[in-house]
Design an enzyme around this catalytic site. Structure first.
Site, PDB file in Angstrom:
ATOM      1  N   HIS A  17       0.797  -1.221   0.188  1.00  0.00           N
ATOM      2  CA  HIS A  17      -0.074   0.112  -0.055  1.00  0.00           C
ATOM      3  C   HIS A  17       0.856   1.251  -0.079  1.00  0.00           C
ATOM      4  CE1 HIS A  17       0.907   0.732   4.277  1.00  0.00           C
ATOM      5  NE2 HIS A  17       0.303  -0.727   4.457  1.00  0.00           N
ATOM      6  N   HIS A  20       4.006   1.549   2.315  1.00  0.00           N
ATOM      7  CA  HIS A  20       5.138   0.882   1.927  1.00  0.00           C
ATOM      8  C   HIS A  20       5.935   1.726   0.663  1.00  0.00           C
ATOM      9  CE1 HIS A  20       2.117  -2.690   2.971  1.00  0.00           C
ATOM     10  NE2 HIS A  20       3.154  -2.612   3.966  1.00  0.00           N
ATOM     11  N   CYS A 125      -2.382  -8.956  21.406  1.00  0.00           N
ATOM     12  CA  CYS A 125      -3.131  -8.608  20.183  1.00  0.00           C
ATOM     13  C   CYS A 125      -2.462  -9.074  18.999  1.00  0.00           C
ATOM     14  CB  CYS A 125      -2.793  -6.880  20.101  1.00  0.00           C
ATOM     15  SG  CYS A 125      -3.508  -6.456  18.455  1.00  0.00           S
ATOM     16  N   CYS A 128      -0.555  -6.883  16.383  1.00  0.00           N
ATOM     17  CA  CYS A 128       0.427  -6.330  16.848  1.00  0.00           C
ATOM     18  C   CYS A 128       1.619  -7.707  16.891  1.00  0.00           C
ATOM     19  CB  CYS A 128       0.560  -5.588  18.149  1.00  0.00           C
ATOM     20  SG  CYS A 128      -0.431  -4.043  17.904  1.00  0.00           S
ATOM     21  N   CYS A 143      -6.934  -3.178  21.568  1.00  0.00           N
ATOM     22  CA  CYS A 143      -5.700  -2.484  21.155  1.00  0.00           C
ATOM     23  C   CYS A 143      -6.051  -1.387  20.196  1.00  0.00           C
ATOM     24  CB  CYS A 143      -4.827  -3.558  20.200  1.00  0.00           C
ATOM     25  SG  CYS A 143      -3.600  -2.691  19.489  1.00  0.00           S
ATOM     26  N   HIS A 146      -5.478  -1.733  16.699  1.00  0.00           N
ATOM     27  CA  HIS A 146      -6.397  -2.864  16.172  1.00  0.00           C
ATOM     28  C   HIS A 146      -7.587  -2.823  16.780  1.00  0.00           C
ATOM     29  CE1 HIS A 146      -2.070  -3.880  15.167  1.00  0.00           C
ATOM     30  NE2 HIS A 146      -2.691  -4.132  13.966  1.00  0.00           N
ATOM     31  N   LYS A 296      -8.919   8.768   8.126  1.00  0.00           N
ATOM     32  CA  LYS A 296      -8.086   7.592   7.950  1.00  0.00           C
ATOM     33  C   LYS A 296      -8.467   6.886   6.596  1.00  0.00           C
ATOM     34  CE  LYS A 296      -6.675   3.627  10.938  1.00  0.00           C
ATOM     35  NZ  LYS A 296      -5.640   2.985  10.175  1.00  0.00           N
ATOM     36  N   LYS A 299     -10.907   0.979   3.194  1.00  0.00           N
ATOM     37  CA  LYS A 299     -11.732   0.656   1.747  1.00  0.00           C
ATOM     38  C   LYS A 299     -13.243   1.035   1.807  1.00  0.00           C
ATOM     39  CE  LYS A 299      -9.151  -3.150  -0.286  1.00  0.00           C
ATOM     40  NZ  LYS A 299      -8.467  -4.063   0.712  1.00  0.00           N
TER      41      LYS A 299
HETATM   42 ZN   LIG Z   1      -2.727  -4.162  18.036  1.00  0.00          ZN
END
Ligand SMILES: [Zn+2]
Length: 507
Positions: A17, A20, A125, A128, A143, A146, A296, A299
């Protein structure tokens, strides 16, 4: 002189994405800059192939793990190739040499009694791949990175690296080396992470849960925690533990996003201290990309910017330019397909490409396809030349991450000045009168030579377009010696190359 630049190795549980693409393109710009000024460079990028998430991603697609990793490895590599990322080394952590070296490092640390086996009950998590303390979690116990993944309660036996014995030493290292973490805001954040006693770091996962990883050399029922294995790539890329790694290693600069400051700023230095290996030279930290309005990317909102789509429609340099020009080092930056298109049209197209095309075509048609010879310079000529030389100066010296957008701002400002100069001098008027024809030649020469200098600098940022521009000017850059920004390099009375539209307008 050597310089070793690393990007993180990217987790391959999904397609590449924009994040990267960004880190690897910035690393490439730093590389091109340093190569231009005479450094010997090693740039590594690549993929992290271990861990539970990759294992599950392969299972979700019903693929054999090896086939899955091969597919993702190719995919990431193809994107970096498309983006002209001139990496010297593409990391795959499944490489045997890497795995052997990781096990060697673990054995060394284990032999120093810095690794303990114990039972751990707590929150984990999966996103992570990390155990979490209560203070790491949000108010509703999830988290923060996440929130949709739901943390799990685990109760298992693992191996742990003692971290606390190294905390003071690491703080001292940060104090002694003000450049160790840049920019300053992240240095402060790291110091904050080290303000309180550190818990032991879990460095293993039981094979009953995770099989994709490096076996612990002292207990084959466990694989190495994915971060421990991944971080070691920075060393194994330059041949550690064999001799000869040290010269590169001493110059090592890690480019990282702010989300992985802790593994790179806390875990990694302590792993190195525990193994008796010097720390890398520097952590260059950047912020993230968010959608328009600071939303943020996701999709479901439909505001995800796909690097492949941008390269296909606008070309690699449109994306490279946007990322380099609009990155902020200490706050998140906004990106959208429209922003990229607008910047491409207004900056690369209108301000840079258009001027080149006008001046070169004028020269082609009026001066027999040649760069005209300049006569005496006016005060206006001298002023624009001085401004261009000043604006590109930054690219003639070592640059760090935050210098990239800063230097490009200067380039764009001076391109505005060049357009003003060209409009005010109005060579199309000067050519009408034999008495001002020499003046016309001078204006065209000055414009083309200034553009030549700008494109020489931009080779570090938009290499393909810059080289095409320099080919139009018949002014290729020799890579045999260090680049020094200089005026009057463009040959007078030399033939121009084929003039093409460098940045066709995007609709
Ligand atoms: Zn996490």
């Amino acid at each position: 002189m050597k310089s070793y630049i690393t990007t993180p190795i990217y987790y391959v549980n999904g397609s590449p994405h924009i994040g990267h693409a960004f880190t690897s393109v910035m690393a490439d710009i730093l590389k091109r800059n340093r190569v231009a000024i005479g450094y010997e460079l090693l740039l590594s990028t690549g993929v992290d192939e271990h861990g539970q998430k990759n294992q599950e991603a392969a299972a979700d697609l019903g693929m054999e793990i090896k086939d899955y990793l091969d597919m993702r490895g190719k995919e990431f590599r193809a994107v970096f190739d498309m983006l002209d990322v001139s990496y010297d080394y593409f990391v795959r952590t499944s490489r045997e040499g890497h795995k052997t070296a990781v096990a060697g490092m673990e054995q060394t640390i284990f032999d120093k009694d810095l690794i303990v086996k114990k039972q751990y009950t707590g929150t984990y998590c999966k996103g992570c791949e990390e155990f979490k303390r209560e203070s790491d979690l949000t108010e509703d116990g999830q988290c923060p990175l996440h929130p949709t993944m739901k943390v799990e309660q685990t109760d298992e036996t693992n191996y742990f690296l003692k971290m606390e014995p190294f905390r003071e030493r690491l703080l001292q290292h940060i104090a002694d080396n003000p450049d160790f973490v840049q920019p300053q805001a992240f240095r402060n954040e790291l110091k904050q992470m080290l303000a309180e006693p550190l818990e032991d770091l879990c460095i293993s996962r039981p094979k009953t849960r995770v099989t994709l990883g490096v076996d612990l050399p002292f207990d084959p029922d466990f694989v190495t925690y994915v971060w421990f294995d991944a971080l070691a790539n920075y060393l194994t890329n330059v041949g550690w533990p064999d001799e000869g790694y040290a010269d590169w290693w001493a110059t090592c600069e890690h480019l990282i996003g702010k989300d992985i400051l802790k593994p790179h700023g806390v875990y990694w230095p302590i792993m190195l201290m525990a193994a008796g290996i010097p720390l890398p030279k520097k952590l260059s930290v950047h912020s993230h990309w968010v959608g328009a309005g600071g939303v943020k990317m996701s999709k479901s909102i439909g505001n995800v910017v796909d690097p492949i789509e941008i390269v296909d429609t606008l070309g690699a340099d449109a994306l490279r330019w946007y990322l380099a020009r609009h990155m902020r080092s200490d706050s998140d930056s906004q990106i959208s397909v429209d922003f990229i298109k607008q910047t491409y049209n207004s900056e690369l197209g209108n301000k840079i490409g258009n001027l080149l095309s006008r001046a070169a075509k004028f020269s082609k048609s009026r001066f027999d396809g040649k760069v005209p010879a300049a006569g005496p310079l006016s005060a206006e000529d001298e002023a624009i030349r001085a401004a261009v030389a000043e604006a590109v100066k930054g690219f003639g010296a070592w640059i760090d991450l935050p210098d990239i957008p800063h230097n490009l701002q200067k380039v764009i400002t001076v391109c505005d000045d060049m357009n003003t100069y060209f409009a005010e001098q109005a060579p199309w008027e000067l050519i009408k009168n034999p008495e001002t024809e020499e003046r016309c030649r001078t204006v065209i020469y000055v414009t083309l030579d200034c553009l030549r200098l700008v494109f020489e600098a931009l080779r570090q940022v938009i290499p393909t377009s810059a080289d095409r521009a320099l080919a139009m000017l018949n002014a290729p850059v020799s890579e045999d010696k260090a680049w020094k920004p200089a005026l009057d390099v463009l040959g007078q009375e030399t033939d121009l190359g084929e003039i093409e539209n460098l940045f066709p307008r995007a609709q």
